[in-house]
Write an enzyme that holds these catalytic residues in place. Structure first.
Site, PDB file in Angstrom:
ATOM      1  N   HIS A 187       4.039  -2.134   3.677  1.00 19.62           N
ATOM      2  CA  HIS A 187       4.097  -0.734   3.265  1.00 19.62           C
ATOM      3  C   HIS A 187       5.515  -0.439   2.754  1.00 19.62           C
ATOM      4  O   HIS A 187       6.497  -0.648   3.488  1.00 19.62           O
ATOM      5  CB  HIS A 187       3.728   0.181   4.429  1.00 19.62           C
ATOM      6  N   ASP A 200       0.858  -1.183   0.000  1.00 14.03           N
ATOM      7  CA  ASP A 200       0.000   0.000   0.000  1.00 14.03           C
ATOM      8  C   ASP A 200       0.893   1.230   0.000  1.00 14.03           C
ATOM      9  O   ASP A 200       1.664   1.447   0.947  1.00 14.03           O
ATOM     10  CB  ASP A 200      -0.912   0.006   1.223  1.00 14.03           C
TER      11      ASP A 200
END
Length: 244
Positions: free
Chosen positions: A214, A65
């Site tokens: 991430h 993400d």
């Protein structure tokens, strides 16, 4: 004023087409490489093309993400290119607008560029029309910046969703992709050590795992190459979300 009149008056101020029954995706933390149970109605997810893991086979799906870019993102992209493994990035408008050349570079490798909304809004708390705009506007920004079509996979910001939002997302031609393995890696000022992160991921990984990371994380940039090696040593291959 009577209670009935108060209720009626309050209803006048409810947002039009607002969604109800918001839910937050989570996945029970499992160890010993077990496949987790679905935390919500599995049939409801299936009906709306929503997934959180693949088939029960020695394959994992790397997903990232990415709301913005820093030096760790570049390192992670380089590792993915060097190791020639499949991955998917769920991006926001800021990432696309600030990094069009990186997006094009990623799309030419084995990295899918996917939709994470324009501005990271909770999709269960906005109207259907705003949800459509959050998704479709990002498509337009991406195509304008890169000349490419965005892949038809969507991840709700923060894992927040409703059954209605899943229907809207499916209606736009997207598959919703949650995750089955993750750890607290998003706070750049509070990063786990490399050993801690590796242990958490490797103890939770399982057949068909959709791994959420991430790419702005310094720790993830440090461990990714070794993580890929360890997964391969355990017999895992890296699948594409298109196989879901």
């Amino acid at each position: 004023m009577s209670l009935l009149l108060l209720c009626c008056a309050a209803c006048l101020f409810l947002p039009v087409n607002a969604q109800a029954k918001g839910m937050n995706w989570y996945c029970n933390k499992v160890t010993d490489n077990c496949r987790p149970l679905c935390p919500f109605d599995e049939e409801m997810l299936k009906e709306n093309d929503a997934y959180f893991l693949g088939k029960d086979e020695k394959k994992v799906y790397l997903t990232f993400d990415a709301g913005y870019c820093n030096e760790n993102v570049e390192r992670i992209v380089q590792i993915l290119e060097k190791r020639n493994v499949n991955a998917a990035f769920f991006v926001l408008e800021h990432f696309v607008s600030s990094q069009p050349e990186l997006c094009k570079r990623m799309a030419k490798s084995n990295i899918l560029i996917c939709n994470h909304t324009m501005s990271h809004k909770n999709v269960s708390q906005i109207s259907q029309e705003e949800l459509k705009d959050q998704i479709c506007s990002l498509e337009e920004v991406y195509e304008s910046a890169t000349g490419l079509k965005m892949e038809r996979f969507f991840r709700p910001p923060e894992g927040s969703f409703s059954e209605e939002s899943l229907r809207v997302i499916k209606g736009l031609g997207y598959k919703t992709v949650f995750w089955s393995v993750a750890y607290a890696d998003w706070d750049n000022s509070n990063q786990a050590s490399a050993d801690e992160a590796m242990e958490k991921i490797m103890s939770r990984v399982h057949n068909g795992a959709v791994i959420l990371l991430h790419p702005t994380s310094k720790t993830n940039a440090e461990i990714l190459d070794s993580l890929i090696t360890r997964l391969e040593e355990q017999g895992y291959s890296f699948g594409s979300l298109k196989e879901l």
